[in-house]
Design an enzyme around this catalytic site. Structure first.
Site, PDB file in Angstrom:
ATOM      1  CG  HIS A  93      16.423  -0.447  12.202  1.00  0.00           C
ATOM      2  ND1 HIS A  93      16.903  -1.012  13.040  1.00  0.00           N
ATOM      3  CD2 HIS A  93      15.838  -1.278  11.606  1.00  0.00           C
ATOM      4  CE1 HIS A  93      16.996  -2.400  13.339  1.00  0.00           C
ATOM      5  NE2 HIS A  93      16.248  -2.346  12.296  1.00  0.00           N
ATOM      6  NE  ARG A 152      -4.086   5.916   4.345  1.00  0.00           N
ATOM      7  CZ  ARG A 152      -5.551   6.265   4.563  1.00  0.00           C
ATOM      8  NH1 ARG A 152      -6.304   6.479   5.370  1.00  0.00           N
ATOM      9  NH2 ARG A 152      -6.225   6.014   3.353  1.00  0.00           N
ATOM     10  NE  ARG A 167      -7.580   1.099  -3.552  1.00  0.00           N
ATOM     11  CZ  ARG A 167      -7.229  -0.088  -3.798  1.00  0.00           C
ATOM     12  NH1 ARG A 167      -6.370  -0.821  -3.085  1.00  0.00           N
ATOM     13  NH2 ARG A 167      -7.450  -0.543  -4.916  1.00  0.00           N
TER      14      ARG A 167
END
Length: 175
Positions: A93, A152, A167
């Site tokens: 949003h 990521r 990670r």
């Protein structure tokens, strides 16, 4: 398929009486942007934006898989296994519009950075209770450990990622 392909599908109590493999799974396959052979749909999956989801060959969605996408694509390669309770969300949003509640901001007012593609490569295993957010590209051969939050993109193929945030925790093969 019209409105069916754009609507929220929830495979639970409301369609419990329908045979999943004979009726629900073929409807979902036809509603995807693309779907290869060997697709398996787990119970109670919640899929939004089917027309923006592409699925390769030999892909299995575990029970309670949730994929929500509106302004971006979700592209899933071949030979991908999703454990139970997986969540992929390709958008956010807007939080930067002053004097307007976030839920009142229309999709046409979103920025390009609010919706980003999610790409899952080939030969990927995503463990139970994993969440993958917008803009993430999972390389071929990757394992995402149970409970991970992926915000990521992993940078190498054939690696194992886990944790919150995810990670590198290991490699699949010894060199």
């Amino acid at each position: 398929m019209g409105s069916f392909s754009r609507s929220l599908l929830c495979f639970g109590r409301s369609v419990k009486a329908l045979p999943r493999k004979a009726i629900v799974q073929p409807l979902v396959k036809r509603s995807f942007a693309r779907c290869g052979k060997g697709f398996s749909l787990g119970k109670r999956c919640d899929l939004q934006g089917l027309e923006n989801i592409s699925v390769g060959n030999d892909v299995s969605f575990g029970p309670d898989t949730r994929i929500w996408t509106t302004g971006a694509e979700v592209i899933i390669g071949n030979d991908v296994m999703f454990g139970p309770h997986i969540t992929l969300i390709s958008g956010d949003h807007r939080t930067d519009v002053k004097d307007k509640p976030m839920r009142a901001v229309r999709p046409t007012e979103k920025l390009p950075s609010n919706d980003q593609d999610i790409v899952v490569g080939n030969d990927v295993w995503i463990g139970a209770n994993v969440t993958i957010l917008k803009g993430v590209h999972i390389p071929d051969g990757t394992v995402i450990a149970a409970g991970a939050l992926v915000v990521r993109s992993p940078y190498e193929e054939n690696c194992i990622w886990g944790g919150v945030p995810a990670r590198l925790i290991g490699r699949r093969f010894d060199d």
